[in-house]
Scaffold this motif. Structure first.
Motif, PDB file in Angstrom:
ATOM      1  N   THR A   1       0.859   7.864  13.127  1.00  0.00           N
ATOM      2  CA  THR A   1       0.604   7.266  11.810  1.00  0.00           C
ATOM      3  C   THR A   1       1.917   7.096  11.060  1.00  0.00           C
ATOM      4  OG1 THR A   1       0.430   9.286  10.473  1.00  0.00           O
ATOM      5  CG2 THR A   1      -1.535   8.627  11.723  1.00  0.00           C
ATOM      6  N   GLY A   2       1.825   6.376   9.948  1.00  0.00           N
ATOM      7  CA  GLY A   2       2.939   6.307   9.024  1.00  0.00           C
ATOM      8  C   GLY A   2       2.986   7.544   8.154  1.00  0.00           C
ATOM      9  N   PRO A   3       3.886   7.547   7.145  1.00  0.00           N
ATOM     10  CA  PRO A   3       4.087   8.751   6.339  1.00  0.00           C
ATOM     11  C   PRO A   3       3.057   8.972   5.253  1.00  0.00           C
ATOM     12  CG  PRO A   3       5.583   7.037   5.617  1.00  0.00           C
ATOM     13  CD  PRO A   3       4.880   6.506   6.830  1.00  0.00           C
ATOM     14  N   GLU A   4       2.283   7.927   4.910  1.00  0.00           N
ATOM     15  CA  GLU A   4       1.298   8.067   3.841  1.00  0.00           C
ATOM     16  C   GLU A   4       0.182   7.054   4.025  1.00  0.00           C
ATOM     17  OE1 GLU A   4       2.850   7.037  -0.006  1.00  0.00           O
ATOM     18  OE2 GLU A   4       4.074   5.411   0.788  1.00  0.00           O
ATOM     19  N   ALA A   5      -0.960   7.357   3.454  1.00  0.00           N
ATOM     20  CA  ALA A   5      -2.103   6.440   3.492  1.00  0.00           C
ATOM     21  C   ALA A   5      -2.056   5.578   2.236  1.00  0.00           C
ATOM     22  CB  ALA A   5      -3.410   7.217   3.561  1.00  0.00           C
ATOM     23  N   ILE A   6      -1.997   4.274   2.410  1.00  0.00           N
ATOM     24  CA  ILE A   6      -1.897   3.350   1.292  1.00  0.00           C
ATOM     25  C   ILE A   6      -3.009   2.314   1.365  1.00  0.00           C
ATOM     26  CG2 ILE A   6       0.595   3.676   1.106  1.00  0.00           C
ATOM     27  CD1 ILE A   6       0.975   0.953   2.446  1.00  0.00           C
ATOM     28  N   THR A   7      -3.271   1.665   0.257  1.00  0.00           N
ATOM     29  CA  THR A   7      -4.265   0.605   0.194  1.00  0.00           C
ATOM     30  C   THR A   7      -3.585  -0.750   0.373  1.00  0.00           C
ATOM     31  OG1 THR A   7      -4.057   0.255  -2.182  1.00  0.00           O
ATOM     32  CG2 THR A   7      -5.597   1.977  -1.452  1.00  0.00           C
ATOM     33  N   TYR A   8      -4.398  -1.777   0.612  1.00  0.00           N
ATOM     34  CA  TYR A   8      -3.809  -3.110   0.710  1.00  0.00           C
ATOM     35  C   TYR A   8      -3.360  -3.632  -0.651  1.00  0.00           C
ATOM     36  CZ  TYR A   8      -3.873  -4.270   5.618  1.00  0.00           C
ATOM     37  OH  TYR A   8      -3.566  -4.324   6.963  1.00  0.00           O
ATOM     38  N   ALA A   9      -3.912  -3.101  -1.737  1.00  0.00           N
ATOM     39  CA  ALA A   9      -3.373  -3.448  -3.056  1.00  0.00           C
ATOM     40  C   ALA A   9      -1.938  -2.948  -3.187  1.00  0.00           C
ATOM     41  CB  ALA A   9      -4.256  -2.858  -4.156  1.00  0.00           C
ATOM     42  N   GLU A  10      -1.665  -1.754  -2.642  1.00  0.00           N
ATOM     43  CA  GLU A  10      -0.294  -1.233  -2.647  1.00  0.00           C
ATOM     44  C   GLU A  10       0.592  -2.024  -1.692  1.00  0.00           C
ATOM     45  OE1 GLU A  10      -0.829   3.445  -3.665  1.00  0.00           O
ATOM     46  OE2 GLU A  10      -1.749   2.737  -1.802  1.00  0.00           O
ATOM     47  N   VAL A  11       0.041  -2.476  -0.584  1.00  0.00           N
ATOM     48  CA  VAL A  11       0.787  -3.357   0.322  1.00  0.00           C
ATOM     49  C   VAL A  11       1.234  -4.605  -0.425  1.00  0.00           C
ATOM     50  CG1 VAL A  11       0.515  -4.924   2.295  1.00  0.00           C
ATOM     51  CG2 VAL A  11      -0.211  -2.530   2.475  1.00  0.00           C
ATOM     52  N   ALA A  12       0.330  -5.204  -1.201  1.00  0.00           N
ATOM     53  CA  ALA A  12       0.671  -6.407  -1.964  1.00  0.00           C
ATOM     54  C   ALA A  12       1.804  -6.122  -2.950  1.00  0.00           C
ATOM     55  CB  ALA A  12      -0.556  -6.923  -2.701  1.00  0.00           C
ATOM     56  N   ARG A  13       1.759  -4.972  -3.599  1.00  0.00           N
ATOM     57  CA  ARG A  13       2.813  -4.620  -4.552  1.00  0.00           C
ATOM     58  C   ARG A  13       4.165  -4.478  -3.846  1.00  0.00           C
ATOM     59  NH1 ARG A  13       4.991   0.081  -5.677  1.00  0.00           N
ATOM     60  NH2 ARG A  13       3.315   1.290  -4.677  1.00  0.00           N
ATOM     61  N   LEU A  14       4.179  -3.835  -2.704  1.00  0.00           N
ATOM     62  CA  LEU A  14       5.424  -3.651  -1.971  1.00  0.00           C
ATOM     63  C   LEU A  14       5.940  -4.968  -1.393  1.00  0.00           C
ATOM     64  CD1 LEU A  14       4.467  -0.298  -0.238  1.00  0.00           C
ATOM     65  CD2 LEU A  14       6.196  -0.609  -2.032  1.00  0.00           C
ATOM     66  N   LEU A  15       5.031  -5.832  -0.976  1.00  0.00           N
ATOM     67  CA  LEU A  15       5.449  -7.160  -0.508  1.00  0.00           C
ATOM     68  C   LEU A  15       6.024  -7.973  -1.660  1.00  0.00           C
ATOM     69  CD1 LEU A  15       2.546  -8.185   1.904  1.00  0.00           C
ATOM     70  CD2 LEU A  15       4.875  -7.559   2.535  1.00  0.00           C
ATOM     71  N   SER A  16       5.418  -7.862  -2.836  1.00  0.00           N
ATOM     72  CA  SER A  16       5.928  -8.586  -4.008  1.00  0.00           C
ATOM     73  C   SER A  16       7.376  -8.201  -4.275  1.00  0.00           C
ATOM     74  CB  SER A  16       5.064  -8.277  -5.236  1.00  0.00           C
ATOM     75  OG  SER A  16       3.727  -8.693  -5.054  1.00  0.00           O
ATOM     76  N   SER A  17       7.659  -6.922  -4.186  1.00  0.00           N
ATOM     77  CA  SER A  17       9.020  -6.448  -4.424  1.00  0.00           C
ATOM     78  C   SER A  17       9.971  -6.953  -3.350  1.00  0.00           C
ATOM     79  CB  SER A  17       9.028  -4.914  -4.466  1.00  0.00           C
ATOM     80  OG  SER A  17      10.329  -4.420  -4.614  1.00  0.00           O
ATOM     81  N   ALA A  18       9.550  -6.890  -2.098  1.00  0.00           N
ATOM     82  CA  ALA A  18      10.424  -7.306  -0.997  1.00  0.00           C
ATOM     83  C   ALA A  18      10.686  -8.808  -0.999  1.00  0.00           C
ATOM     84  CB  ALA A  18       9.811  -6.881   0.336  1.00  0.00           C
ATOM     85  N   LEU A  19       9.669  -9.590  -1.369  1.00  0.00           N
ATOM     86  CA  LEU A  19       9.790 -11.046  -1.330  1.00  0.00           C
ATOM     87  C   LEU A  19      10.320 -11.625  -2.635  1.00  0.00           C
ATOM     88  CD1 LEU A  19       6.466 -11.979   0.523  1.00  0.00           C
ATOM     89  CD2 LEU A  19       8.747 -11.707   1.494  1.00  0.00           C
ATOM     90  N   GLY A  20      10.294 -10.828  -3.691  1.00  0.00           N
ATOM     91  CA  GLY A  20      10.793 -11.303  -4.975  1.00  0.00           C
ATOM     92  C   GLY A  20       9.870 -12.272  -5.672  1.00  0.00           C
ATOM     93  N   ARG A  21       8.580 -12.212  -5.362  1.00  0.00           N
ATOM     94  CA  ARG A  21       7.590 -13.047  -6.051  1.00  0.00           C
ATOM     95  C   ARG A  21       6.234 -12.362  -5.935  1.00  0.00           C
ATOM     96  NH1 ARG A  21       4.690 -16.759  -2.612  1.00  0.00           N
ATOM     97  NH2 ARG A  21       5.370 -16.641  -0.440  1.00  0.00           N
ATOM     98  N   PRO A  22       5.298 -12.701  -6.830  1.00  0.00           N
ATOM     99  CA  PRO A  22       4.008 -12.001  -6.803  1.00  0.00           C
ATOM    100  C   PRO A  22       3.197 -12.313  -5.546  1.00  0.00           C
ATOM    101  CG  PRO A  22       4.376 -13.088  -8.913  1.00  0.00           C
ATOM    102  CD  PRO A  22       5.419 -13.613  -7.974  1.00  0.00           C
ATOM    103  N   ILE A  23       2.693 -11.275  -4.928  1.00  0.00           N
ATOM    104  CA  ILE A  23       1.785 -11.394  -3.787  1.00  0.00           C
ATOM    105  C   ILE A  23       0.505 -10.654  -4.151  1.00  0.00           C
ATOM    106  CG2 ILE A  23       1.413 -10.953  -1.337  1.00  0.00           C
ATOM    107  CD1 ILE A  23       3.683 -12.932  -1.904  1.00  0.00           C
ATOM    108  N   GLU A  24      -0.626 -11.296  -3.914  1.00  0.00           N
ATOM    109  CA  GLU A  24      -1.909 -10.721  -4.311  1.00  0.00           C
ATOM    110  C   GLU A  24      -2.781 -10.454  -3.093  1.00  0.00           C
ATOM    111  OE1 GLU A  24      -5.891 -11.913  -6.980  1.00  0.00           O
ATOM    112  OE2 GLU A  24      -4.267 -13.364  -6.680  1.00  0.00           O
ATOM    113  N   TYR A  25      -3.393  -9.279  -3.081  1.00  0.00           N
ATOM    114  CA  TYR A  25      -4.402  -8.969  -2.072  1.00  0.00           C
ATOM    115  C   TYR A  25      -5.771  -9.316  -2.630  1.00  0.00           C
ATOM    116  CZ  TYR A  25      -7.995  -6.025   0.071  1.00  0.00           C
ATOM    117  OH  TYR A  25      -9.158  -5.572   0.634  1.00  0.00           O
ATOM    118  N   VAL A  26      -6.559 -10.067  -1.849  1.00  0.00           N
ATOM    119  CA  VAL A  26      -7.914 -10.459  -2.249  1.00  0.00           C
ATOM    120  C   VAL A  26      -8.901  -9.834  -1.271  1.00  0.00           C
ATOM    121  CG1 VAL A  26      -9.494 -12.368  -2.711  1.00  0.00           C
ATOM    122  CG2 VAL A  26      -7.037 -12.633  -3.173  1.00  0.00           C
ATOM    123  N   ASP A  27      -9.735  -8.945  -1.783  1.00  0.00           N
ATOM    124  CA  ASP A  27     -10.779  -8.339  -0.961  1.00  0.00           C
ATOM    125  C   ASP A  27     -11.897  -9.352  -0.743  1.00  0.00           C
ATOM    126  OD1 ASP A  27     -12.176  -6.319   0.417  1.00  0.00           O
ATOM    127  OD2 ASP A  27     -13.293  -5.802  -1.404  1.00  0.00           O
TER     128      ASP A  27
END
Length: 288
Positions: free
Chosen positions: A195-221
């Motif tokens: 496994t990775g170091p922590e359990a995260i949600t896809y909403a948190e994935v979207a936040r981390l992608l937003s930071s890495a890409l430099g633009r807003p990324i949204e997760y839609v359930d």
């Protein structure tokens, strides 16, 4: 060490296993269906064995002179047949160790087809008489790359993950763990849960992608039915779309919510978090 046969060698994990082994001076033979594509992915320093799991004779040829095998069978209606045939061929060839990539949740008889398939192959491997290591991987961080088009075009990605907390793992860490299992002693007969170091949600994935890409990324359930339809429209076979969504149902039920220390125990370092993976994947998600 003699030659290691790497199956699934052009895929997301197999290619990294081959690279890890070559970087350590190990002779690698890649079992591939398309040598030209494999050369483009792996470079020219790795021996190619042209074959297909559907052709048992090609598996037997690829195992000639091989001491160890990394077994990775892609999801397929015939996955159990392919995996068990490869194990039988390895036993007949006198292979001294098989390291198999499986999945968290694997278990023969599971109502989730992917878990059942992996579980049945695991059982066959344990009964084969070959010293074996099973690596049960958590949900891969790289699964987000399947949403690259909608992320690039709309800044959104659509998955039926709900608010599931998932201990996602970087495929680089899975490959490093596999290489360690192949190259160091003391693992035969063991099952390592990666496994990775922590359990995260896809909403948190979207936040981390937003930071890495430099633009807003949204997760839609999205509901399961809509997810199956969307995946099928995107080109996935219907059976595969249905089973991917079944895995997300298991994730929502907490299947991949716990972390382990296996990556650290095998590799000697901590597993990467999604933030680091997001920066690595950024060029792939923006089309550079």
């Amino acid at each position: 060490m003699a030659t290691v046969l790497v199956t699934g060698a052009t895929g997301n994990v197999g290619s990294k296993v081959a690279t890890e082994l070559r970087a350590r001076g190990i002779s690698v033979r890649a079992f591939v269906r398309d040598p030209d594509r494999a050369a483009a992915v792996l470079g020219g320093r790795i021996e190619m064995a042209h074959g297909d799991f559907a052709e048992p004779a090609s598996v037997r040829r690829a195992l000639d002179g091989v001491e160890r095998m990394f077994l990775l069978c892609a999801n397929d209606p015939r996955q159990v047949e392919y995996g068990t045939n490869a194990i039988d061929a390895a036993a007949a060839a006198g292979v001294r160790q098989v390291v198999m990539l499986s999945t968290i949740g694997a278990g023969a008889g599971s109502s989730t087809v992917f878990f059942d398939q992996h579980g049945r192959i695991e059982e066959h491997l344990r009964g084969s008489g070959i010293p074996a290591v099973v690596l049960r991987s958590s949900h891969m961080m790289s699964n987000i790359l399947a949403s690259a088009t909608t992320i690039r075009q709309a800044g959104r990605f659509f998955l039926p993950a709900g608010d599931a907390r998932i201990a996602m793992v970087d495929p680089h860490d899975v490959a490093a763990a596999a290489a360690a299992a192949l190259l160091t002693s003391g693992h035969d007969g063991r099952t390592h849960v990666l496994t990775g170091p922590e359990a995260i949600t896809y909403a948190e994935v979207a936040r981390l992608l937003s930071s890495a890409l430099g633009r807003p990324i949204e997760y839609v359930d999205v509901p399961d039915d809509a997810a199956v339809t969307g995946m099928a429209q995107a080109g996935l076979p219907q059976w595969l779309a249905e089973q991917v969504v079944a895995v997300f149902e298991a994730l929502r039920g907490g299947e991949n919510a716990s972390t382990t220390s296996s990556v650290r125990e095998l590799t000697g370092r901590e597993p990467r978090g999604f933030e680091e993976f997001a920066h690595w994947a950024a060029p792939l998600l923006v089309g550079e």
